[in-house]
Design an enzyme around this catalytic site. Structure first.
Site, short mmCIF file in Angstrom:
data_model
loop_
_atom_site.label_atom_id
_atom_site.label_comp_id
_atom_site.label_asym_id
_atom_site.label_seq_id
_atom_site.Cartn_x
_atom_site.Cartn_y
_atom_site.Cartn_z
N GLU A 44 0.85 -1.19 0.00
CA GLU A 44 0.00 0.00 0.00
C GLU A 44 0.89 1.25 0.00
OE1 GLU A 44 -3.85 1.60 2.60
OE2 GLU A 44 -2.30 0.42 3.59
N LYS A 117 -10.08 0.71 -2.03
CA LYS A 117 -10.12 0.29 -0.63
C LYS A 117 -11.48 0.61 0.00
CE LYS A 117 -7.40 0.86 3.64
NZ LYS A 117 -6.23 1.55 4.23
N CYS A 159 -4.97 -3.71 3.33
CA CYS A 159 -4.63 -3.34 4.70
C CYS A 159 -5.78 -3.52 5.70
CB CYS A 159 -4.11 -1.90 4.72
SG CYS A 159 -3.15 -1.47 6.21
#
Length: 276
Positions: A44, A117, A159
């Site tokens: 990321e 995301k 993440c």
């Protein structure tokens, strides 16, 4: 004998100098390729980590054009690999925010998928004066991504998504077999939860997980946990980068995965279905 394709994960300690970050990413991608990787996952924020979240606004790109997208496409084609491009800032509906987009390119440099995301890291870490507010500068996505690849059905998450198992259970409905998870876990949350979460997602879903992380001290004063890892469907950590920059590569054994799923059919034993 069938040659098993190799999966690779790159670990970085990204700073605010985009050119330096891209140079390092290119070096590490080449290292992974030299070690046999035909799928490489970047962490990321591989291209930029500024002091403040709003710093990303200056780098945001429109869908389908921009130097970061060109960089990823070029490297994928140059090395003849599938490349999962960490996250880059893309234009959002809100002009004051970006989308944290993970782009996937095939060996021809063609874009195969985009994942924005979904879950944003808005937390205060217990016991320390460390706060994060991603939603102040990032606009969340709302669509999961699972696509066909030479390595099996490939699912993408980023993440903080790791903490939401319902996302991955939903991916099972689309036949996911390999997960690519670019990340930048903090030193504190990573020490407490990173390996547990990565291995849990592999075990629960009987998938390979390629978790590429940021690892080290950053010029913005933050510290990330690192420990990029590749985990097999039984939850075994096949390879890991403890700290700093580096890469790892491991073969994906679809026969092993099929055997585990056949002999230990937890996926078929589900009784509750989650909504998304």
């Amino acid at each position: 004998m069938t040659i098993k394709p190799k999966l690779g994960a790159v670990q970085m300690a990204t700073g605010p100098n985009v050119n330096a970050n891209l140079f390092e990413a290119e070096r590490l991608i080449k290292e992974a390729v030299d070690n046999g990787a035909s799928l490489v996952v970047l962490p990321e924020n591989f291209a930029f980590m500024g002091k403040h979240g709003q710093d990303q606004l200056a780098l945001r790109e429109t869908d389908g054009e921009g130097p970061l997208q060109s960089f990823l496409s070029r490297l994928a084609k140059q090395h003849g690999i599938w490349l999962v491009g960490g996250t880059i800032p893309m234009v959002a509906e809100d002009p004051g925010k970006v989308r944290a987009a993970c782009l996937v390119y095939n060996e021809q440099g063609e874009r195969m998928a985009r994942y924005d995301k979904i879950h944003l890291f808005d937390v205060t870490l217990p016991g320390v004066d460390e706060r994060y507010h991603e939603s102040a500068s990032i606009e969340c996505g709302d669509r999961l991504v699972v696509l066909d690849s030479p390595f099996g059905r490939l699912g993408i998450a980023v993440c903080y998504d790791l903490r939401f198992p319902e996302l991955f259970r939903k991916m099972l409905d689309s036949g996911v077999e390999v997960l690519a998870i670019p990340s930048a876990f903090t030193a504190i949350t990573g020490k407490a939860h990173w390996e547990t979460l990565v291995r849990a997602r592999a075990i629960e879903n009987l998938v390979y997980v390629v978790a590429a992380a940021q690892g080290g001290f950053h010029l913005n004063g933050r510290e990330t946990h690192g420990h990029s890892m590749i985990v097999d469907p039984w939850g075994t950590v096949l390879a890991q980068v403890p700290r700093g920059r580096g890469c790892i590569c491991c073969a994906v054994d679809q026969e092993f995965q099929n055997s585990v799923r056949r002999n230990f059919p937890t996926i078929d034993h589900r009784r509750l279905k989650c909504a998304f």
